[in-house]
Motif scaffolding. Sequence first.
Motif, PDB file in Angstrom:
ATOM      1  N   PHE A  57       0.841  -1.197   0.000  1.00  0.00           N
ATOM      2  CA  PHE A  57       0.000   0.000   0.000  1.00  0.00           C
ATOM      3  C   PHE A  57       0.873   1.242   0.000  1.00  0.00           C
ATOM      4  O   PHE A  57       2.014   1.218   0.461  1.00  0.00           O
ATOM      5  N   ARG A  58       0.295   2.337  -0.488  1.00  0.00           N
ATOM      6  CA  ARG A  58       0.905   3.656  -0.366  1.00  0.00           C
ATOM      7  C   ARG A  58      -0.155   4.606   0.187  1.00  0.00           C
ATOM      8  O   ARG A  58      -1.308   4.584  -0.272  1.00  0.00           O
ATOM      9  N   ILE A  59       0.216   5.401   1.165  1.00  0.00           N
ATOM     10  CA  ILE A  59      -0.667   6.432   1.702  1.00  0.00           C
ATOM     11  C   ILE A  59      -0.073   7.779   1.305  1.00  0.00           C
ATOM     12  O   ILE A  59       0.990   8.166   1.793  1.00  0.00           O
ATOM     13  N   ASP A  60      -0.728   8.452   0.395  1.00  0.00           N
ATOM     14  CA  ASP A  60      -0.223   9.731  -0.097  1.00  0.00           C
ATOM     15  C   ASP A  60      -0.493  10.840   0.912  1.00  0.00           C
ATOM     16  O   ASP A  60      -1.430  10.763   1.710  1.00  0.00           O
ATOM     17  N   GLY A  61       0.315  11.860   0.870  1.00  0.00           N
ATOM     18  CA  GLY A  61       0.115  13.004   1.747  1.00  0.00           C
ATOM     19  C   GLY A  61       1.411  13.462   2.373  1.00  0.00           C
ATOM     20  O   GLY A  61       2.488  13.232   1.841  1.00  0.00           O
ATOM     21  N   GLU A  62       1.288  14.103   3.506  1.00  0.00           N
ATOM     22  CA  GLU A  62       2.457  14.599   4.235  1.00  0.00           C
ATOM     23  C   GLU A  62       2.423  14.025   5.649  1.00  0.00           C
ATOM     24  O   GLU A  62       1.685  14.519   6.506  1.00  0.00           O
ATOM     25  N   PRO A  63       3.174  12.959   5.903  1.00  0.00           N
ATOM     26  CA  PRO A  63       4.148  12.324   5.010  1.00  0.00           C
ATOM     27  C   PRO A  63       3.497  11.291   4.079  1.00  0.00           C
ATOM     28  O   PRO A  63       2.394  10.829   4.340  1.00  0.00           O
ATOM     29  N   THR A  64       4.221  10.933   3.021  1.00  0.00           N
ATOM     30  CA  THR A  64       3.842   9.810   2.177  1.00  0.00           C
ATOM     31  C   THR A  64       4.424   8.540   2.782  1.00  0.00           C
ATOM     32  O   THR A  64       5.611   8.487   3.114  1.00  0.00           O
ATOM     33  N   ILE A  65       3.579   7.530   2.923  1.00  0.00           N
ATOM     34  CA  ILE A  65       3.979   6.306   3.607  1.00  0.00           C
ATOM     35  C   ILE A  65       3.804   5.115   2.675  1.00  0.00           C
ATOM     36  O   ILE A  65       2.721   4.910   2.104  1.00  0.00           O
ATOM     37  N   GLN A  66       4.846   4.346   2.500  1.00  0.00           N
ATOM     38  CA  GLN A  66       4.826   3.132   1.693  1.00  0.00           C
ATOM     39  C   GLN A  66       4.842   1.922   2.641  1.00  0.00           C
ATOM     40  O   GLN A  66       5.647   1.868   3.569  1.00  0.00           O
ATOM     41  N   ILE A  67       3.951   0.964   2.407  1.00  0.00           N
ATOM     42  CA  ILE A  67       3.881  -0.226   3.240  1.00  0.00           C
ATOM     43  C   ILE A  67       4.207  -1.456   2.404  1.00  0.00           C
ATOM     44  O   ILE A  67       3.597  -1.687   1.359  1.00  0.00           O
ATOM     45  N   ALA A  68       5.182  -2.232   2.861  1.00  0.00           N
ATOM     46  CA  ALA A  68       5.546  -3.524   2.252  1.00  0.00           C
ATOM     47  C   ALA A  68       5.680  -3.464   0.736  1.00  0.00           C
ATOM     48  O   ALA A  68       4.974  -4.166   0.011  1.00  0.00           O
ATOM     49  N   PRO A  69       6.585  -2.641   0.218  1.00  0.00           N
ATOM     50  CA  PRO A  69       6.702  -2.532  -1.245  1.00  0.00           C
ATOM     51  C   PRO A  69       7.188  -3.829  -1.889  1.00  0.00           C
ATOM     52  O   PRO A  69       8.206  -4.383  -1.485  1.00  0.00           O
ATOM     53  N   TRP A  70       6.454  -4.285  -2.878  1.00  0.00           N
ATOM     54  CA  TRP A  70       6.802  -5.520  -3.595  1.00  0.00           C
ATOM     55  C   TRP A  70       6.376  -5.365  -5.045  1.00  0.00           C
ATOM     56  O   TRP A  70       5.202  -5.203  -5.353  1.00  0.00           O
ATOM     57  N   ARG A  71       7.368  -5.336  -5.940  1.00  0.00           N
ATOM     58  CA  ARG A  71       7.120  -5.163  -7.373  1.00  0.00           C
ATOM     59  C   ARG A  71       6.354  -3.872  -7.649  1.00  0.00           C
ATOM     60  O   ARG A  71       5.409  -3.844  -8.447  1.00  0.00           O
ATOM     61  N   VAL A  72       6.753  -2.813  -6.977  1.00  0.00           N
ATOM     62  CA  VAL A  72       6.097  -1.521  -7.160  1.00  0.00           C
ATOM     63  C   VAL A  72       6.855  -0.696  -8.188  1.00  0.00           C
ATOM     64  O   VAL A  72       7.999  -0.978  -8.530  1.00  0.00           O
ATOM     65  N   VAL A  73       6.203   0.349  -8.659  1.00  0.00           N
ATOM     66  CA  VAL A  73       6.778   1.240  -9.663  1.00  0.00           C
ATOM     67  C   VAL A  73       7.430   2.431  -8.963  1.00  0.00           C
ATOM     68  O   VAL A  73       6.880   2.971  -7.996  1.00  0.00           O
ATOM     69  N   ARG A  74       8.598   2.835  -9.436  1.00  0.00           N
ATOM     70  CA  ARG A  74       9.271   4.014  -8.877  1.00  0.00           C
ATOM     71  C   ARG A  74       8.374   5.243  -9.024  1.00  0.00           C
ATOM     72  O   ARG A  74       7.765   5.473 -10.080  1.00  0.00           O
ATOM     73  N   GLN A  75       8.268   6.041  -7.962  1.00  0.00           N
ATOM     74  CA  GLN A  75       7.433   7.239  -7.970  1.00  0.00           C
ATOM     75  C   GLN A  75       8.265   8.476  -8.298  1.00  0.00           C
ATOM     76  O   GLN A  75       9.485   8.466  -8.174  1.00  0.00           O
ATOM     77  N   ALA A  76       7.584   9.539  -8.685  1.00  0.00           N
ATOM     78  CA  ALA A  76       8.281  10.782  -9.004  1.00  0.00           C
ATOM     79  C   ALA A  76       9.018  11.319  -7.780  1.00  0.00           C
ATOM     80  O   ALA A  76      10.110  11.871  -7.890  1.00  0.00           O
TER      81      ALA A  76
END
Length: 218
Positions: A24-43
């Motif tokens: 999962f990704r939670i956008d905002g301030e801060p941006t939080i990424q949870i358990a990244p697996w085969r994800v796409v690089r973000q800007a």
Amino acid sequence: MQSNVPGTKTIVLDRIKWQGGGSFRIDGEPTIQIAPWRVVRQASPPDIILIGHDRFDHCSPADVAKLRGIQTKVIGSRRVAEIIEDTIVLRAWQSIRLSNATIRAVPAISRRADQSASSIGSLGFVVSIDYYDIYYVGDSKLAPGMEVLQPDIALLPIDVNGRLSLDEALELVALLQPRWAIPYNWGGTGSQATEMDARSFQSRVGEGTEVRLLQPTS
């Protein structure tokens, strides 16, 4: 901790992006990424990466390297710290405050057939942000201590594979009484639950909790 701040829940809910599997990704301030697996690089790199245990589909050095920026904080279990350099280690029930978010570690107990002693200390997380609590169950079955949590949003697996079965997920939702529940580990290949399972979960959850079936996004 359920709150009554008008409108905030919906804003937080809409910032939660499911990336397939348990990511999962939670956008905002801060941006939080949870358990990244085969994800796409973000800007922009996330501010925080949460990794609860050392299984390859949650703890992926390649994905962390892909996403991590100079200021990114990685938070995880002791075993994760042995794999991912410069991880901030949390033990069960410890909390840390970073920017506008508080992260609390919650015990996660899996029953995978191949679970070894190295997996002891696995974690789920409660992310408190904008006055609301998001509980990410992680790789866990029903575990002692879950009953004390009162999240506004619950992110929980429904695929049985050492984690919650469909019936156990329903039991946990009844226990926690979140305003929203978002299932994961469904709709993919292999041992993941099916879309039919996810829709069954959605139809069987009791009154007072709305189930959202998200579509995977990058």
